[in-house]
Design an enzyme around this catalytic site. Structure first.
Site, short mmCIF file in Angstrom:
data_model
loop_
_atom_site.label_atom_id
_atom_site.label_comp_id
_atom_site.label_asym_id
_atom_site.label_seq_id
_atom_site.Cartn_x
_atom_site.Cartn_y
_atom_site.Cartn_z
N GLN A 31 0.85 -1.21 0.00
CA GLN A 31 0.00 0.00 0.00
C GLN A 31 0.88 1.25 0.00
OE1 GLN A 31 -2.21 -1.00 3.59
NE2 GLN A 31 -0.27 -1.72 4.46
N ASP A 155 -8.58 -5.74 13.13
CA ASP A 155 -8.29 -4.30 13.05
C ASP A 155 -7.65 -4.04 11.69
OD1 ASP A 155 -5.84 -2.16 14.75
OD2 ASP A 155 -7.49 -1.69 13.35
N THR A 157 -7.65 -2.63 7.46
CA THR A 157 -8.01 -1.50 6.61
C THR A 157 -9.36 -1.80 5.95
OG1 THR A 157 -6.45 -2.61 5.12
CG2 THR A 157 -5.76 -0.51 6.04
N1 SAM Z 1 -8.09 1.45 12.42
C1 SAM Z 1 -7.84 1.31 10.99
C2 SAM Z 1 -9.16 1.23 10.24
O1 SAM Z 1 -10.21 1.07 10.90
O2 SAM Z 1 -9.11 1.35 9.00
C3 SAM Z 1 -6.97 0.13 10.74
C4 SAM Z 1 -5.59 0.39 11.21
S1 SAM Z 1 -4.42 -0.86 10.99
C5 SAM Z 1 -3.05 0.12 10.58
C6 SAM Z 1 -4.90 -1.67 9.51
C7 SAM Z 1 -3.84 -2.68 9.10
O3 SAM Z 1 -4.42 -3.82 8.46
C8 SAM Z 1 -2.82 -2.13 8.08
O4 SAM Z 1 -1.58 -1.94 8.71
C9 SAM Z 1 -2.78 -3.19 6.98
O5 SAM Z 1 -1.47 -3.43 6.50
C10 SAM Z 1 -3.36 -4.39 7.69
N2 SAM Z 1 -3.89 -5.44 6.82
C11 SAM Z 1 -4.65 -5.30 5.70
N3 SAM Z 1 -4.94 -6.51 5.17
C12 SAM Z 1 -4.35 -7.45 5.98
C13 SAM Z 1 -4.29 -8.88 5.96
N4 SAM Z 1 -4.90 -9.59 5.00
N5 SAM Z 1 -3.60 -9.50 6.96
C14 SAM Z 1 -2.99 -8.78 7.94
N6 SAM Z 1 -3.00 -7.42 8.01
C15 SAM Z 1 -3.68 -6.77 7.03
#
Ligand code: SAM
Length: 275
Positions: A31, A155, A157
């Protein structure tokens, strides 16, 4: 010259924040990542043009992902957080002394790296001995885990890119199987103003899998519409049957024993999405 960061929350609406400093802008393997400092909300992590977390309001979201579920389960020892690379949910999970191990599965190691460097107030507990950090796909991890976790927190994206599979019915089925026989899961499920269909779909899918399904909400000013929902699926314990007088006072700024049940009282138009 003024610099403003604008998040387009829909094709025709957004929010904008005056920028003090830009620390990082990088295209990771997964990303576009930016770490900026803003006048109003302080340091801010942005992924693919969407606000992930800010120093000023992060406590709301991180407390509400963690505490309703952990104060509903009577003895949560083994917790999984999918996504959450900024470390905020992990920080809140560790406020529960019963938790012996908190596993974080975050697909993008750069989120962890830059959160540790620029958001130490949020990411500071990622090196705690009770925490295991796995850089990997939460979808794969869930499907390899059976009868393992007391609580699973998603939690992630928005349902685009690597997070898309985390909003599919098969993933919730995988979570059900990864949970112990009295386990609880909670996922962030976006906002009712611009993503009503997502809330409705997730609610329908989770109701087909879990016997107890509850939706709750919180005010997150930097998230689209400011009204954020969370969906909880539980195999045995109902958050509305918790005796709030038995909920311990935790070091929090948004969640409280008094707010525990109140958070599940939804505006009528949101309730109607979850019928
Ligand atoms: N609070 C935020 C929201 O509600 O959008 C989310 C924050 S957190 C930083 C979201 C994280 O999910 C990102 O760092 C992203 O890289 C991770 N992510 C996305 N898809 C994922 C997957 N399939 N497995 C693990 N992590 C993932």
């Amino acid at each position: 010259m003024e610099l403003w960061y604008t998040e387009k929350q829909t094709e025709s609406f957004g929010i904008t924040a005056k920028v003090k400093e830009t620390f990082v802008t990088e295209k990771t393997d997964f990303q576009d990542l930016a770490m900026i400092d803003t006048e109003e909300f302080g340091r801010m992590l942005v992924l693919d043009g969407m606000v992930m977390t800010t120093i000023k309001d992060e406590f709301v979201y991180h407390e509400m992902v963690a505490h309703p579920a952990l104060c509903t389960h009577p003895n949560p020892k083994h917790v999984l957080v999918v996504g959450g690379g900024d470390g905020g949910v992990i920080r809140e999970v560790l406020k529960h002394p019963q938790v012996e191990k908190a596993v974080l599965v975050e697909i993008d190691g750069k989120v962890i790296e830059y959160s540790k460097k620029y958001l130490p107030e949020i990411a500071g507990e990622l090196d705690n001995p009770r925490v295991e950090v796995i850089v990997g796909d939460g979808f794969m991890h869930i499907h390899e885990a059976k009868d393992k976790y007391d609580v699973v927190m998603v939690d992630s994206t928005e349902p685009v890119g690597p997070a898309a599979p985390l909003f599919e019915r098969g993933f919730y089925q995988g979570i059900f199987e990864a949970l112990k026989e009295d386990g609880i899961f909670v996922a962030q499920t976006d906002n009712p103003w611009f993503k009503a269909d997502l809330i409705q779909k997730v609610n329908k899918d989770v109701k087909e899998i879990f016997p107890i399904v509850r939706v709750f909400a919180a005010n997150v000013p930097t998230y689209p519409s400011g009204l954020w929902t969370f969906t909880m699926g539980s195999k045995k314990y109902d958050p509305l049957e918790v005796d709030e007088t038995q909920i311990p006072e935790i070091d929090t700024k948004y969640y409280s024993p008094r707010l525990h049940k109140a958070a599940f009282a939804l505006p009528k138009f949101v309730e109607d999405l979850c019928k």
